[in-house]
Structures are given as structure tokens and as C-alpha cells.
Design a protein around this motif. Structure first.
Motif, PDB file in Angstrom:
ATOM      1  N   LYS A  83      31.755  40.478  27.130  1.00 16.30           N
ATOM      2  CA  LYS A  83      31.649  41.738  27.853  1.00 16.30           C
ATOM      3  C   LYS A  83      31.095  42.778  26.885  1.00 16.30           C
ATOM      4  N   VAL A 126      31.891  32.445  35.731  1.00 14.09           N
ATOM      5  CA  VAL A 126      31.501  33.645  36.462  1.00 14.09           C
ATOM      6  C   VAL A 126      30.613  34.438  35.520  1.00 14.09           C
ATOM      7  N   GLU A 127      29.480  34.808  36.045  1.00 13.18           N
ATOM      8  CA  GLU A 127      28.552  35.611  35.246  1.00 13.18           C
ATOM      9  C   GLU A 127      27.977  36.688  36.148  1.00 13.18           C
ATOM     10  N   ASN A 128      28.215  37.929  35.787  1.00 12.42           N
ATOM     11  CA  ASN A 128      27.663  39.036  36.544  1.00 12.42           C
ATOM     12  C   ASN A 128      27.293  40.159  35.579  1.00 12.42           C
ATOM     13  N   THR A 152      31.010  37.896  31.627  1.00 10.82           N
ATOM     14  CA  THR A 152      30.785  36.458  31.707  1.00 10.82           C
ATOM     15  C   THR A 152      32.076  35.784  31.258  1.00 10.82           C
ATOM     16  N   ASN A 169      40.164  42.809  28.349  1.00 11.39           N
ATOM     17  CA  ASN A 169      39.463  42.290  29.533  1.00 11.39           C
ATOM     18  C   ASN A 169      40.353  41.610  30.572  1.00 11.39           C
ATOM     19  N   LYS A 186      39.928  40.278  38.159  1.00  8.84           N
ATOM     20  CA  LYS A 186      39.100  40.712  39.288  1.00  8.84           C
ATOM     21  C   LYS A 186      37.921  39.778  39.551  1.00  8.84           C
ATOM     22  N   HIS A 187      37.256  39.309  38.508  1.00 10.71           N
ATOM     23  CA  HIS A 187      36.010  38.566  38.692  1.00 10.71           C
ATOM     24  C   HIS A 187      36.170  37.048  38.580  1.00 10.71           C
ATOM     25  N   PHE A 188      37.060  36.582  37.695  1.00 13.94           N
ATOM     26  CA  PHE A 188      37.157  35.140  37.447  1.00 13.94           C
ATOM     27  C   PHE A 188      38.234  34.461  38.280  1.00 13.94           C
ATOM     28  N   GLU A 209      39.291  42.665  34.149  1.00 13.00           N
ATOM     29  CA  GLU A 209      38.023  42.065  34.573  1.00 13.00           C
ATOM     30  C   GLU A 209      38.167  40.568  34.850  1.00 13.00           C
TER      31      GLU A 209
END
Length: 145
Positions: free
Chosen positions: A77, A33-35, A39, A109, A115-117, A112
């Protein structure tokens, strides 16, 4: 594997735990996941323990698994590198997607990563059951004409 099992009536099962480790190595490693916020890349499958079988009884192919799986992730991050472990203490055949528990061992993290990965990882894990059955159903069923 040759199976003599008229009408696929008798119980036949196959241990698929070693296959599961290979599956995670091939299908889950390098999940990324990269946003703009973070990452995260899954870098390793640390352990896969428990039970994983494909079974057949009365002509129906099923899978039964109850595993503990631990992954390593790394990421970045705000310009800082980090590593973490993600453990699924109960990766079970009859769980719904929203029932999975992801334990994240990280100094920072965690929020994060969750939430994201985790949602991306969950999508890949949901394919496991169908792929497991497809890969092994021929080994537990006698072909009838």
C-alpha cells in the motif's frame, strides 16, 4: 474404503482434517486483491486445527467441521510492503456468511485488508462445504443398485 452398510443406514464418518489443509493450500493460497488502494495476496496456510468430518447416517451425507484456520498475507500500500495474519477462530459448518469472524494481526492496513480482501476470501471459503462433501461422499456411502 469399502463400507458394508445396507441402505446406508448406519453411521459412517471420515476424518477430513488433512484433506482440509490440502484444500486450503490448493484453493485459497494465491487469492489476490489488487486495486488502486491496496494489493493483498494470501501467501500461506499457517495452521488448520480442530475437527472436520464427512459423515453419513440414514442415507444422508453431511459434513461437520469446527476448525481454527490461520493464513498469512502480504501486500503493498502506497509503495510500502506489509505482512499480516488472518485467523478465523471458528470456521464452522453451520455458519452463515455474515457470521464469520476474521481476526487480522497486522501492524498497519487492518481496515483496508478487512474492507478489500476479506470479502474475496469469504467467497472462496463459502465453497468449502460443498467441495468437502463432493470429495468424500463416495467414501461414506455404500452404492446400492
Amino acid at each position: 474404503m469399502v463400507v458394508h452398510n445396507p441402505n446406508n443406514w448406519h453411521w459412517v464418518d471420515k476424518n477430513c482434517l488433512p484433506w482440509s489443509k490440502n484444500y486450503f493450500d490448493n484453493e485459497i493460497i494465491d487469492t489476490k486483491v489488487e486495486n488502486e488502494i491496496i494489493t493483498v495476496t494470501l501467501t500461506g496456510v499457517d495452521s488448520v486445527t480442530g475437527d472436520c468430518d464427512v459423515t453419513q447416517r440414514k442415507g444422508k451425507v453431511l459434513c461437520i467441521y469446527d476448525m481454527k484456520v490461520t493464513f498469512s498475507v502480504s501486500g503493498q500500500k502506497d509503495g510500502d510492503d506489509f505482512t499480516a495474519k488472518i485467523t478465523i477462530p471458528e470456521f464452522v459448518h453451520d455458519q452463515e456468511e455474515d457470521e464469520y469472524v476474521f481476526e487480522i494481526d497486522a501492524e498497519s492496513n487492518k481496515v483496508e485488508i478487512r474492507k478489500h480482501f476479506v470479502p474475496v476470501l469469504k467467497v472462496k471459503l463459502m465453497k468449502f462445504q460443498n467441495d468437502l462433501i463432493k470429495a468424500h461422499e463416495k467414501d461414506v456411502q455404500h452404492q446400492t443398485d
